[in-house]
Design an enzyme around this catalytic site. Structure first.
Site, short mmCIF file in Angstrom:
data_model
loop_
_atom_site.label_atom_id
_atom_site.label_comp_id
_atom_site.label_asym_id
_atom_site.label_seq_id
_atom_site.Cartn_x
_atom_site.Cartn_y
_atom_site.Cartn_z
N GLU A 1 0.85 -1.20 0.00
CA GLU A 1 0.00 0.00 0.00
C GLU A 1 0.88 1.25 0.00
O GLU A 1 2.01 1.22 0.49
CB GLU A 1 -0.89 -0.02 1.26
CG GLU A 1 -1.79 1.20 1.37
CD GLU A 1 -2.91 1.03 2.40
OE1 GLU A 1 -2.90 0.05 3.15
OE2 GLU A 1 -3.80 1.91 2.43
N ASN B 1 -12.33 -1.35 -1.33
CA ASN B 1 -11.65 -1.94 -0.17
C ASN B 1 -12.36 -1.49 1.10
O ASN B 1 -12.69 -0.30 1.23
CB ASN B 1 -10.19 -1.46 -0.12
CG ASN B 1 -9.53 -1.76 1.23
OD1 ASN B 1 -9.20 -2.91 1.51
ND2 ASN B 1 -9.35 -0.75 2.07
N GLU B 2 -12.60 -2.41 1.99
CA GLU B 2 -13.24 -2.08 3.28
C GLU B 2 -14.36 -1.06 3.06
O GLU B 2 -14.37 0.02 3.66
CB GLU B 2 -12.21 -1.60 4.32
CG GLU B 2 -11.23 -2.71 4.68
CD GLU B 2 -10.40 -2.47 5.93
OE1 GLU B 2 -10.42 -1.36 6.48
OE2 GLU B 2 -9.71 -3.43 6.36
N TYR C 1 -7.02 -8.95 11.35
CA TYR C 1 -5.73 -8.65 11.96
C TYR C 1 -5.66 -9.25 13.36
O TYR C 1 -6.67 -9.27 14.08
CB TYR C 1 -5.52 -7.13 12.04
CG TYR C 1 -5.18 -6.51 10.69
CD1 TYR C 1 -3.89 -6.57 10.19
CD2 TYR C 1 -6.16 -5.87 9.93
CE1 TYR C 1 -3.57 -6.03 8.95
CE2 TYR C 1 -5.85 -5.31 8.69
CZ TYR C 1 -4.55 -5.39 8.21
OH TYR C 1 -4.23 -4.86 6.99
N GLU D 1 -6.16 -9.13 3.58
CA GLU D 1 -5.34 -8.44 4.58
C GLU D 1 -5.35 -9.28 5.85
O GLU D 1 -6.42 -9.58 6.38
CB GLU D 1 -5.89 -7.04 4.89
CG GLU D 1 -5.67 -6.05 3.76
CD GLU D 1 -6.10 -4.63 4.10
OE1 GLU D 1 -6.05 -4.25 5.30
OE2 GLU D 1 -6.50 -3.90 3.17
O1 AHR Z 1 -3.14 -2.47 6.13
C1 AHR Z 1 -3.44 -1.26 6.73
C2 AHR Z 1 -4.91 -0.88 6.58
O2 AHR Z 1 -5.70 -1.79 7.28
C3 AHR Z 1 -5.48 -0.92 5.19
O3 AHR Z 1 -5.22 0.25 4.50
C4 AHR Z 1 -6.94 -1.07 5.43
O4 AHR Z 1 -7.59 -1.74 4.39
C5 AHR Z 1 -7.01 -1.82 6.75
O5 AHR Z 1 -7.88 -1.23 7.62
#
Ligand code: AHR
Length: 525
Positions: free
Chosen positions: A45, A192-193, A260, A315
């Site tokens: 990114e 995205n998101e 995450y 991600e």
């Molecule tokens: O990877 C960092 C961020 O995490 C990305 O930009 C986003 O898609 C997610 O929230």
């Protein structure tokens, strides 16, 4: 080590006669699904120094480069054989206007990176620079298109620019900008998101937008049609998946999910300064990606029993506090043995779900979050490979191999969610001491990954190969003296993979002694 009282060994495996700590049965006679190489995908990114200073320094840099790409980073990534690279975001993607990143670099307008620290960027890394990099690396590009602040027309023209061979206005513009042939991009993300930084939409609204955008996404190469990936849910939000799967127009071939390993979004914790409790807790937390995959898979099975739509974990990874002294918003974090174990355990889980899980992209490739590589931009520039890099390198034989289900018998640890004494009703997670996955490679060899999460005890593991005849076993191991060990520019080789000799083949049985806190990958032929 602090707080070890909260970690209780709860169950000894059902071993009565042997001295082994654990047993594994590798069911070689019951092969599962192919492990798409895209499970080993990466993500780059425009964030901090992932692109500028990480992948790209420009042709005039003092730092050795190949046409502007950092040479050391390029070589390390080439060696990793990365299969797919996602770009330009992340949140950045929904603020990105691709036309600002084409044409002579000196004439490109600057932009403010609104999502990540307000940093100014000169747009010198754009569509050509990204797609040429993918070509040089031999990986598939995965473009994340702008739905949040873009238009259908903008996205449609981007696809035409990249994929139309000739005769169209965008193909001619591309040629004028120095690229004769189409790149034939396959993976394209529609936003995205979308539930968050990608537009704060509701699932219903996004699904309608997906239907609208995808209507105009044309294929220019019948041999390589677009593979459209819809923006999926945040972690365990199954209702998003439900709404999308029920109402999409049949154009989605992938639906993303982001997960995450974060315990507390307001206090991520230090990447390098942590205790045993935090270590075990992190490993238990990273394993939560498995119920999330199952949750979405179940919903997808309902609407897509033939599994035509892939779940794309585009991600994932650890997210710690930024390193002290680094720029706020740049998400630059160190990477220890703990991160390596998160990578190994996650990949073992991914291998079990490749009937539905078709891609995964760890966040991110250089200098951001759980990266493969860390660089500095002073003088000639230093680079280190992180412990996570070594896990990806060791696991390379799993790409395109066929998963072999494993039965594991081992001790489990009770891990409390909070750093407190156990109390009734507490959310205690079971963390198996051993993580393992196996696969049959296309050349017929058997590859087995084994991790011992225990910080203190080595584990002797007896492995039943279910009749698989092996003559030789070779392997590599990643371990370190301390779990918080990491590589930095002064000490680049503190944690690195080395040859592994503690695997013994005898009478069709394999015995492996795993050091405490280690990952081993074996190849049997
Ligand atoms: O990877 C960092 C961020 O995490 C990305 O930009 C986003 O898609 C997610 O929230």
């Amino acid at each position: 080590m602090k707080k070890l009282t909260t970690l209780v060994i709860t169950a000894l495996c059902a071993l009565t006669v042997s001295a082994q700590d654990a047993t594994v049965k590798v069911n070689t006679t019951k092969p599962g699904y192919k492990i798409n190489k895209e499970i080993y995908g990466q993500f780059a990114e425009h964030l901090g120094s992932c692109i500028y200073g990480g992948l790209w320094v420009g042709k005039d840099s003092q730092i050795p480069n190949i046409d502007g790409y950092r040479k050391d980073v390029f070589n390390a990534l080439k060696d990793l054989q990365i299969p797919v690279l996602r770009w330009p975001g992340g949140c950045f993607a929904d603020d990105y206007h691709w036309r600002d990143g084409i044409g002579p670099q000196s004439q490109r307008p600057s932009l403010r990176n609104n999502n990540w620290g307000g940093t100014m960027e000169d747009n010198s890394f754009g569509t050509h620079e990204f797609l040429n990099l993918c070509e040089m690396l031999g990986c598939e590009p995965y473009i994340s298109g702008n739905v949040g602040s873009g238009t259908v027309e903008e996205m449609v023209k981007w696809v035409e620019y990249m994929n139309s061979e000739s005769g169209t206005p965008m193909a001619e513009l591309r040629k004028k900008n120095g690229r004769e042939h189409a790149w034939n991009v396959k993976y394209f993300g529609i936003g995205n998101e979308a539930w968050g930084c990608g537009g704060n939409m509701r699932a219903e609204y996004y699904t309608d937008l997906f239907r609208r955008y995808s209507t105009y996404m044309r294929d220019y190469n019948p041999e390589k049609p677009l593979f459209l990936i819809a923006s999926g849910s945040n972690a365990g939000d199954a209702s998003w998946t439900e709404v999308f799967m029920k109402n999409q127009n049949g154009r989605a071939r992938g639906l993303s999910v982001h997960y995450y390993t974060v315990k507390d979004w307001d206090n991520h914790g230090s990447a390098t300064n942590f205790d045993a409790h935090s270590y075990y807790n992190t490993l238990a937390l990273c394993r939560d990606i498995e119920p999330i995959i199952k949750l979405h898979s179940d919903v997808m099975d309902k609407y897509d029993p033939q599994k035509k739509v892939g779940l794309m974990a585009d991600e994932w990874g650890t997210w710690w506090d930024e390193e002290p002294g680094t720029i706020k918003g740049h998400l630059y974090q160190q990477n220890t043995m703990r991160d390596a174990m998160v990578a190994a355990l996650s990949l073992d889980i991914f291998h079990q779900h490749t009937d539905r899980l078709k891609m995964a992209n760890i966040a991110q490739v250089v200098n951001v979050l759980q990266s493969m590589i860390l660089t500095d931009q002073v003088g000639q520039g230093h680079m280190v490979l992180t412990p996570t890099y070594y896990i990806f390198k060791m696991y390379k034989p799993f790409m395109e191999a066929t998963n072999i289900p494993v039965d594991i018998n081992c001790q489990t640890l009770d891990v409390l969610h909070d750093d407190q004494k156990p109390a009734e009703g507490d959310n205690i997670k079971k963390l198996p001491v051993i993580s393992c996955s196996a696969a049959k490679t296309q050349s017929g060899s058997l590859v087995i990954a084994l991790s011992n999460v225990s910080l203190e005890k080595k584990q002797e593991v007896a492995i039943d190969l279910d009749g698989y005849k092996a003559k030789t076993v070779t392997g590599s191991v990643l371990t370190s003296k301390k779990v918080a060990d990491y590589n930095d520019f002064q000490h680049p080789d503190v944690v690195k993979a080395t040859d592994f000799k503690q695997a013994k083949l005898k009478g069709g049985k394999l015995t492996v002694t795993l050091p405490a806190m280690s990952t081993v990958v074996l190849e049997l032929k």
